[in-house]
Design a protein around this motif. Structure first.
Motif, PDB file in Angstrom:
ATOM      1  N   ILE A   1       0.865  -1.171   0.000  1.00 52.56           N
ATOM      2  CA  ILE A   1       0.000   0.000   0.000  1.00 52.56           C
ATOM      3  C   ILE A   1       0.903   1.224   0.000  1.00 52.56           C
ATOM      4  N   GLN A   2       0.842   1.993  -1.068  1.00 51.21           N
ATOM      5  CA  GLN A   2       1.688   3.162  -1.228  1.00 51.21           C
ATOM      6  C   GLN A   2       0.855   4.418  -0.961  1.00 51.21           C
ATOM      7  N   ILE A   3       1.258   5.190   0.044  1.00 50.37           N
ATOM      8  CA  ILE A   3       0.527   6.392   0.440  1.00 50.37           C
ATOM      9  C   ILE A   3       1.224   7.613  -0.134  1.00 50.37           C
TER      10      ILE A   3
ATOM     11  N   ILE B   1     -12.944  -0.535  -4.459  1.00 49.43           N
ATOM     12  CA  ILE B   1     -12.239   0.750  -4.460  1.00 49.43           C
ATOM     13  C   ILE B   1     -13.023   1.815  -3.698  1.00 49.43           C
ATOM     14  N   ASP B   2     -14.347   1.872  -3.917  1.00 49.49           N
ATOM     15  CA  ASP B   2     -15.163   2.892  -3.241  1.00 49.49           C
ATOM     16  C   ASP B   2     -15.164   2.700  -1.730  1.00 49.49           C
ATOM     17  N   LYS B   3     -15.277   1.433  -1.288  1.00 53.08           N
ATOM     18  CA  LYS B   3     -15.252   1.171   0.154  1.00 53.08           C
ATOM     19  C   LYS B   3     -13.880   1.481   0.743  1.00 53.08           C
TER      20      LYS B   3
ATOM     21  N   ALA C   1      -9.582  10.864  -0.328  1.00 55.60           N
ATOM     22  CA  ALA C   1      -8.620   9.795  -0.598  1.00 55.60           C
ATOM     23  C   ALA C   1      -8.937   9.181  -1.959  1.00 55.60           C
ATOM     24  N   GLN C   2      -7.962   9.177  -2.832  1.00 54.24           N
ATOM     25  CA  GLN C   2      -8.106   8.563  -4.145  1.00 54.24           C
ATOM     26  C   GLN C   2      -7.330   7.242  -4.155  1.00 54.24           C
ATOM     27  N   VAL C   3      -7.982   6.178  -4.641  1.00 54.69           N
ATOM     28  CA  VAL C   3      -7.396   4.833  -4.586  1.00 54.69           C
ATOM     29  C   VAL C   3      -7.273   4.270  -5.993  1.00 54.69           C
TER      30      VAL C   3
ATOM     31  N   ILE D   1      -2.660   5.065  -2.782  1.00 55.46           N
ATOM     32  CA  ILE D   1      -3.679   5.873  -2.102  1.00 55.46           C
ATOM     33  C   ILE D   1      -3.144   7.293  -1.949  1.00 55.46           C
ATOM     34  N   ALA D   2      -3.792   8.248  -2.616  1.00 56.61           N
ATOM     35  CA  ALA D   2      -3.416   9.658  -2.530  1.00 56.61           C
ATOM     36  C   ALA D   2      -4.328  10.333  -1.510  1.00 56.61           C
TER      37      ALA D   2
END
Length: 241
Positions: free
Chosen positions: A42-44, A73-75, A89-91, A101-102
């Motif tokens: 998971i890259q933040i 993705i929405d959850k 948060a954009q996934v 995850i931005a």
């Protein structure tokens, strides 16, 4: 029917095609649901000052379920959005085993009364902060209007060296402002910016030069203003003899 070779050939082709489709579906289902395709990374991304790595790790460990293909993705986006300081948060999936995850944080601009904060976009959110921030007092739904007014007040008050500390908006859309020198401005409705400019024009050379403490200025007059000075005492009237 059994003597109709063309019909039998067509039926055989149909059954063969159906079998292939079922095999493809089964294979696709296995590929997308098999545990051999877990999310391993998971890259933040994003500049974070309030959201901690521990909070992000907790969400990742307790809220994210499914494989690389089946993870919702929405959850996932909503799960990270539960954190108090996360505005958005954009996934995105990144093949073969990663999620990007931005995270965009709220930037606190003001307090909303005694409950909650208002960010720089005019959105209210619930979080704890020890920042010294202006306080908004207004009806629900007025957050964006009060955010825009704060910007205009700061600009208009620049020549005075004073800054808004409290902003009140009444249900009738009348404005009052408490400044950081404990002076209260009554700006009323309409022409608010012109009234702030007029106050700034007279503050340094006239009002601030008075030898009395000023705690209230009423700017609602068309061409002037009224001032309240609690420690001012009118000289005794002279009686003519």
């Amino acid at each position: 029917m059994w003597d109709n070779h063309q019909l039998l050939k067509g039926l055989a082709n149909f059954l063969l095609g159906a079998s292939l489709l079922m095999l493809l579906y089964a294979g696709g289902f296995w590929v997308t649901h098999a545990p051999v395709f877990p999310v391993k990374k998971i890259q933040i991304q994003g500049q974070m000052k309030r959201v901690t790595p521990e909070q992000l790790r907790f969400i990742a460990e307790h809220e994210l379920t499914g494989t690389f293909f089946t993870l919702d993705i929405d959850k996932t986006r909503a799960a990270f959005g539960k954190l108090p300081w996360v505005r958005d948060a954009q996934v995105r999936r990144r093949w073969p085993d990663a999620l990007e995850i931005a995270v965009e944080e709220h930037v606190a601009l003001a307090r909303w009364g005694e409950n909650g904060l208002v960010d720089s976009h005019g959105d209210r959110f619930d979080a704890a902060s020890d920042q010294q921030l202006p306080v908004f007092h207004g009806p629900a739904g007025a957050e964006k209007d009060m955010t825009a007014m704060l910007a205009r007040l700061r600009q208009g008050l620049k020549p005075t060296g004073l800054a808004p500390k409290d902003i009140w908006l009444s249900p009738r859309r009348a404005w009052q402002v408490g400044l950081d020198n404990d002076l209260k401005l009554d700006l009323g409705r309409g022409d608010v910016e012109l009234r702030v400019e007029r106050f700034a024009l007279y503050w340094k050379d006239k009002l601030a030069a008075l030898p009395y403490h000023i705690d209230y200025v009423d700017m609602r007059y068309p061409n002037g203003f009224a001032v309240r000075m609690p420690d001012y005492k009118a000289p005794p009237a002279q009686v003519k003899k």
